[in-house]
Design an enzyme around this catalytic site. Structure first.
Site, PDB file in Angstrom:
ATOM      1  NE  ARG A  91     -14.476  31.227  24.123  1.00  0.00           N
ATOM      2  CZ  ARG A  91     -14.948  30.375  25.126  1.00  0.00           C
ATOM      3  NH1 ARG A  91     -16.001  29.915  25.154  1.00  0.00           N
ATOM      4  NH2 ARG A  91     -13.974  30.061  25.780  1.00  0.00           N
ATOM      5  CG  ASP A 141      -3.944  23.138  22.192  1.00  0.00           C
ATOM      6  OD1 ASP A 141      -3.414  22.542  22.778  1.00  0.00           O
ATOM      7  OD2 ASP A 141      -4.783  23.988  22.462  1.00  0.00           O
ATOM      8  NE  ARG A 197     -12.447  35.222  27.868  1.00  0.00           N
ATOM      9  CZ  ARG A 197     -11.689  34.261  26.948  1.00  0.00           C
ATOM     10  NH1 ARG A 197     -10.493  34.539  26.664  1.00  0.00           N
ATOM     11  NH2 ARG A 197     -12.509  33.502  27.070  1.00  0.00           N
ATOM     12  CE  LYS A 254      -5.024  21.651  26.192  1.00  0.00           C
ATOM     13  NZ  LYS A 254      -5.890  22.275  25.167  1.00  0.00           N
ATOM     14  CG  ASP A 284      -2.103   6.434  23.686  1.00  0.00           C
ATOM     15  OD1 ASP A 284      -1.665   5.405  24.155  1.00  0.00           O
ATOM     16  OD2 ASP A 284      -2.926   6.589  22.874  1.00  0.00           O
ATOM     17  CE  LYS A 299      -5.445  27.219  21.231  1.00  0.00           C
ATOM     18  NZ  LYS A 299      -6.128  26.026  21.395  1.00  0.00           N
ATOM     19  CB  THR A 341      -7.617  26.467  33.205  1.00  0.00           C
ATOM     20  OG1 THR A 341      -8.053  26.217  31.718  1.00  0.00           O
ATOM     21  CG2 THR A 341      -6.439  27.047  33.253  1.00  0.00           C
TER      22      THR A 341
HETATM   23  O1  C5P Z   1     -11.876  31.597  23.289  1.00  0.00           O
HETATM   24  P1  C5P Z   1     -10.917  31.427  24.295  1.00  0.00           P
HETATM   25  O2  C5P Z   1      -9.951  32.577  24.334  1.00  0.00           O
HETATM   26  O3  C5P Z   1     -11.086  30.961  25.821  1.00  0.00           O
HETATM   27  O4  C5P Z   1      -9.962  30.222  23.928  1.00  0.00           O
HETATM   28  C1  C5P Z   1      -8.914  29.661  24.617  1.00  0.00           C
HETATM   29  C2  C5P Z   1      -8.217  28.468  23.777  1.00  0.00           C
HETATM   30  O5  C5P Z   1      -7.367  27.862  24.621  1.00  0.00           O
HETATM   31  C3  C5P Z   1      -9.088  27.410  23.232  1.00  0.00           C
HETATM   32  O6  C5P Z   1      -8.604  26.779  22.228  1.00  0.00           O
HETATM   33  C4  C5P Z   1      -9.073  26.200  24.344  1.00  0.00           C
HETATM   34  O7  C5P Z   1      -9.139  24.827  23.928  1.00  0.00           O
HETATM   35  C5  C5P Z   1      -7.636  26.468  24.850  1.00  0.00           C
HETATM   36  N1  C5P Z   1      -7.253  26.210  26.134  1.00  0.00           N
HETATM   37  C6  C5P Z   1      -7.713  26.573  27.500  1.00  0.00           C
HETATM   38  N2  C5P Z   1      -7.448  26.470  28.775  1.00  0.00           N
HETATM   39  C7  C5P Z   1      -6.188  25.455  29.003  1.00  0.00           C
HETATM   40  C8  C5P Z   1      -5.750  25.065  27.656  1.00  0.00           C
HETATM   41  C9  C5P Z   1      -6.163  25.373  26.305  1.00  0.00           C
HETATM   42  O8  C5P Z   1      -8.688  27.476  27.333  1.00  0.00           O
HETATM   43  N3  C5P Z   1      -6.065  25.107  29.974  1.00  0.00           N
END
Ligand code: C5P
Length: 235
Positions: free
Chosen positions: A212, A66, A182, A68, A71, A32, A121
């Site tokens: 992460r 991604d 997670r 998003k 417009d 992504k 979220t």
């Molecule tokens: O590091 P982490 O696992 O939190 O990354 C989540 C990824 O998903 C990030 O790139 C974040 O921008 C994206 N994302 C998110 N929540 C959303 C939509 C996209 O965390 N509702």
């Protein structure tokens, strides 16, 4: 076998992005590229992600762009056409942009799964009320997912907590994508509502966005491989 994981390549520079791509692509289906990286590095970010996967011997790795988009329909269609040459497998738009905007993106990029983001979220019910969006967030997410699919979206981004309600409301061929995932024991960082990979898949998710916990590790490839192995064991 590769895991239904999209690694969020939220990298500080192109070199790091290409390394993460090289190290993780043998074990995951998708990479992504997000807004921050794309605003900084543009098309080069997508090329670096693809190049890393190619070098790793995983040329069929999918690209999830991604951005998003949100417009007027003509502008979103133009932005979609502008990334046509990058041939992303997924491109995100905000479902709240409405049916006409989503259709415009789908018509502009017929070979890409236009992916609708339902409710971020980061928004809770009090924020929804403040911006005048009818909640609660679960109802809004299902409503927006159904609207988006009716307008031509072929994938939906939603929280792991909403995925089972959306799975029941849209056809089986719609790809449901969940961030906020997670592995058990990993830090949650700024994610508020999280689920484990196993429970998100059991709830009906098709693709898990994980950043992460993989990219922040000393050895991102080893973490991706470990997640792939544990998911294969449990599914
Ligand atoms: O590091 P982490 O696992 O939190 O990354 C989540 C990824 O998903 C990030 O790139 C974040 O921008 C994206 N994302 C998110 N929540 C959303 C939509 C996209 O965390 N509702």
């Amino acid at each position: 076998m590769r895991a239904p994981i999209a690694v969020a390549l939220d990298a500080p520079d192109l070199e790091t992005l290409a390394r993460w791509s090289f190290e993780t692509s043998p074990y995951v289906s998708t990479l992504k590229v997000g807004l921050e990286v794309f605003c900084r590095d543009g098309a080069e970010a997508v090329m670096a992600a693809r190049d890393g996967a190619l070098r790793a011997g995983a040329p069929d790795t999918r690209i999830f762009l991604d951005l998003k988009l949100h417009d007027i329909p003509a502008t979103v269609a133009g932005a979609a056409r502008a990334v046509h040459a990058l041939a992303p497998d997924f491109l995100t738009v905000h479902a709240a942009g409405g049916a006409e905007m989503i259709s415009a993106a789908a018509n502009a990029l017929p070979d890409t799964r236009i992916t609708a983001v339902t409710v971020l979220t980061s928004l809770d019910d009090s924020v929804l009320e403040a911006i005048g969006m009818r909640g609660p967030s679960m109802d809004a997410a299902v409503r927006l997912a159904v609207l988006a699919v009716g307008a031509g979206a072929r994938a939906i981004v939603c929280s792991p907590l909403e995925v089972s309600a959306i799975r029941a409301a849209v056809p089986a061929d719609i790809t449901l994508i969940t961030p906020g995932v997670r592995p058990a024991g990993a830090g949650v960082q700024d994610q508020k509502r999280v689920a484990t990979p196993e429970s998100a898949l059991a709830s009906g998710a098709d693709l898990l966005v994980i950043g992460r916990p993989i990219t922040g590790a000393q050895d991102p490839g080893a973490v991706a491989r470990g997640l792939r192995d544990s998911l294969l064991e449990t599914t």
